[in-house]
Design an enzyme around this catalytic site. Structure first.
Site, short mmCIF file in Angstrom:
data_model
loop_
_atom_site.label_atom_id
_atom_site.label_comp_id
_atom_site.label_asym_id
_atom_site.label_seq_id
_atom_site.Cartn_x
_atom_site.Cartn_y
_atom_site.Cartn_z
N ASP A 66 11.22 -1.52 12.47
CA ASP A 66 11.30 -0.22 13.11
C ASP A 66 11.83 -0.43 14.52
OD1 ASP A 66 10.40 1.42 11.04
OD2 ASP A 66 8.29 1.07 11.54
N ARG A 70 18.97 10.99 -0.11
CA ARG A 70 18.51 12.07 0.76
C ARG A 70 19.69 12.75 1.44
NH1 ARG A 70 15.53 8.99 5.89
NH2 ARG A 70 17.35 7.85 6.67
N ARG A 97 0.85 -1.18 0.00
CA ARG A 97 0.00 0.00 0.00
C ARG A 97 0.89 1.24 0.00
NH1 ARG A 97 -0.80 2.58 4.89
NH2 ARG A 97 0.29 1.65 6.67
N TYR A 142 12.85 -6.02 7.74
CA TYR A 142 12.95 -4.62 8.12
C TYR A 142 12.18 -4.41 9.42
CZ TYR A 142 12.94 0.41 8.16
OH TYR A 142 13.12 1.71 8.54
N GLU A 148 23.25 10.43 1.66
CA GLU A 148 23.12 8.98 1.71
C GLU A 148 23.03 8.39 0.30
OE1 GLU A 148 20.01 7.68 4.29
OE2 GLU A 148 20.63 8.98 5.94
N ARG A 184 -2.75 10.70 2.26
CA ARG A 184 -3.37 11.39 3.39
C ARG A 184 -4.10 12.63 2.87
NH1 ARG A 184 0.75 12.71 7.97
NH2 ARG A 184 0.74 10.45 8.16
N ARG A 197 20.91 -4.41 0.88
CA ARG A 197 21.33 -3.10 0.39
C ARG A 197 22.16 -2.45 1.49
NH1 ARG A 197 21.47 -1.97 -4.66
NH2 ARG A 197 20.98 0.26 -4.35
#
Length: 389
Positions: A371, A296, A189, A369, A321, A193, A265
Site C-alpha cells: 500500500d 471494475r 483472512r 504488494y 480495468e 464487518r 499480473r
C-alpha cells in the site's frame, strides 16, 4: 511552477558537466521520490531516472477535460501511521474521500466491504447475530477442515453465498486462474464487518490529494535532477558518475532474468469520456461475475467530490480495468506471490544481498504488494538507515 517548466529546469540542471551523484535512483514512484528527497535534504546528491515520459510511477494522475484521471489505476490513500500521514500532507493537501465501492454480480448490486448492508441484501437479515448465524450455517454444511486451495479457504471463511457472488469470479479474473488452482495461503483472512458501515478501509486517515497525485511526486523531487524517457540498463553502460544505486524496478530484470522470470499480473485500461453527467454514481464499481471481462470501472471525478459539487460537469471520464498475464515488454503491476514465485524471489534476494552498492525497494524491487503508506514508510526507513552509515 507548472510541470513542463519543472521538467525543462531539471533537464537543464542535468546537462551541467562534472556532477557526481551519491545515489542513482531508478524509478520516480513513491519509493524513489521519497528516498531521493530525504537524501537531498541531508546534503546528498541524487539523480532520478524514469523510463516513462513523466514522473510518478503508477500513482501518476493527469488532468483531462478538468478531471484528474488516475492513469494507471485508482489509488486511494489510507493509513493509520500518523507520521506517514503528516509526511505526505507536506507535499499536497488531501480531501476526505472515503472509499465505498459497489459490487455488481449479474443483475444484483451489493455494498463492499462485506458488511451488514451486504448481508441484508443477500439474505434479508437485519441484525449481526442473524448474519453470523447464516454464515456459520453455510460454513458448517461444507465440512472443510483443511483447505487445499483458495476456493476451499474462502468457503471456510465466509460460506457459499459471499464466495460465489462476491469473491470467486473477481478473484479468477484478477489472477487469470481458477480458484481451485490457486493456493490457499493467498487468502489468510476475509474481513467480515457486522456493522452498517461501507467505509472500505479501517484506517484513521484517508483521502485523495486535491489536484491529483502527480503534484506529490513533483514536490518531492523539486530541485532534484531527474531524467525521464531514460532506460537504466542503457544509461548505466554509458555513465558511471554515481556511488550507489537505488533500484525500484523488477528485481529479476536487474539480474537479466538469470534465474528465470518472476510472474506478474498486469492491467489494461480502457479510458473514455462519456457524455453523461454521471455514468455509475460512484468512484469504484467492481464486477464480480466471471462473464464480465473487466474487473471494475472507475469514474474519476468522484475521487474529488468537492470539486464536482463546486463545478458540476455534464460529462464524465471512466476507466475499465482488465487484468491479464504479464509478458516481457508489458507494465508489471502485481507480483504473483504463490509458492513457486516466492521461492524464486528468495533466490534473487540472495543475489541482491551480494550487491553491496545497490538498494532494492518498492513493489517490484521487493516483489511484494505494498500500500502507498507502507511504501513511504519503507523508503523513509531505508533513508534513515543509509544516513546512519
Amino acid at each position: 511552477m507548472d510541470l513542463e517548466r519543472r521538467q525543462k529546469k531539471r533537464e537543464k540542471n542535468f546537462k551541467k558537466k562534472g556532477k557526481v551523484y551519491d545515489y542513482l535512483v531508478v524509478g520516480s514512484g513513491l519509493y524513489g521520490a521519497v528516498f531521493a528527497r530525504e537524501m537531498e535534504n541531508a546534503g546528498k546528491r541524487c539523480l532520478v531516472l524514469e523510463k516513462r515520459p513523466h514522473v510518478g510511477g503508477n500513482i501518476y494522475t493527469e488532468e483531462t477535460d478538468g478531471i484528474h484521471v488516475h492513469k494507471y489505476g485508482a489509488h486511494i490513500f489510507h493509513t493509520s501511521d500518523v507520521a506517514v500521514w503528516n509526511y505526505v500532507k507536506n507535499y499536497a493537501p488531501f480531501n476526505n474521500f472515503i472509499n465505498s465501492p459497489i459490487a455488481v454480480y449479474k443483475d444484483e448490486l451489493y455494498n463492499l466491504p462485506f458488511n451488514m448492508n451486504t448481508f441484508s441484501k443477500l439474505w434479508g437479515v437485519r441484525t449481526p447475530a442473524e448474519a453470523k448465524a447464516k454464515i456459520a450455517e453455510q460454513i458448517a454444511d461444507l465440512n472443510i477442515t483443511e483447505p487445499q486451495n483458495l476456493e476451499e479457504q474462502a468457503l471456510s471463511l465466509v460460506g457459499t453465498d459471499v464466495y460465489e457472488k462476491l469473491i470467486k469470479g473477481y478473484t479468477e479474473k484478477q489472477w487469470g486462474r481458477d480458484c481451485k488452482d490457486l493456493p490457499a495461503f493467498i487468502i489468510k483472512r476475509l474481513p467480515l464487518r457486522f456493522t452498517y458501515n461501507n467505509n472500505y478501509f479501517n484506517d484513521k486517515y484517508q483521502g485523495i490529494p486535491v489536484g491529483g497525485y502527480t503534484q506529490i511526486i513533483e514536490n518531492l523531487l523539486d530541485g532534484i535532477d531527474v531524467k525521464t524517457n531514460t532506460d537504466f540498463f542503457k544509461y548505466k553502460k554509458k555513465y558511471k558518475n554515481f556511488k550507489k544505486v537505488v533500484f525500484t524496478g523488477m528485481i529479476d530484470e536487474y539480474f537479466d532474468y538469470k534465474l528465470g522470470h518472476l510472474e506478474y499480473r498486469t492491467v489494461r485500461f480502457e479510458t473514455e469520456r462519456v457524455e453523461e453527467e454521471s455514468y455509475q454514481g460512484n468512484a469504484v464499481v467492481n464486477y464480480t461475475d466471471r462473464e464480465v471481462p473487466y474487473t471494475r470501472i472507475i469514474e474519476h471525478k468522484y475521487f474529488e467530490p468537492e470539486k464536482e459539487a463546486a463545478q458540476p460537469k455534464e460529462y464524465t471520464i471512466i476507466s475499465k480495468e482488465y487484468s491479464t498475464e504479464w509478458k516481457p515488454g508489458m507494465e508489471p503491476y502485481y507480483p504473483v506471490n504463490d509458492e513457486k514465485n516466492s521461492k524464486l524471489y528468495e533466490a534473487y534476494q540472495e543475489l541482491a544481498g551480494k550487491e553491496k552498492n545497490v538498494i532494492f525497494g518498492g513493489r517490484l524491487g521487493q516483489y511484494k504488494y505494498y500500500d502507498m503508506d507502507k511504501v513511504i514508510a519503507a523508503a523513509l526507513a531505508e533513508a534513515k538507515k543509509e544516513l546512519k552509515k
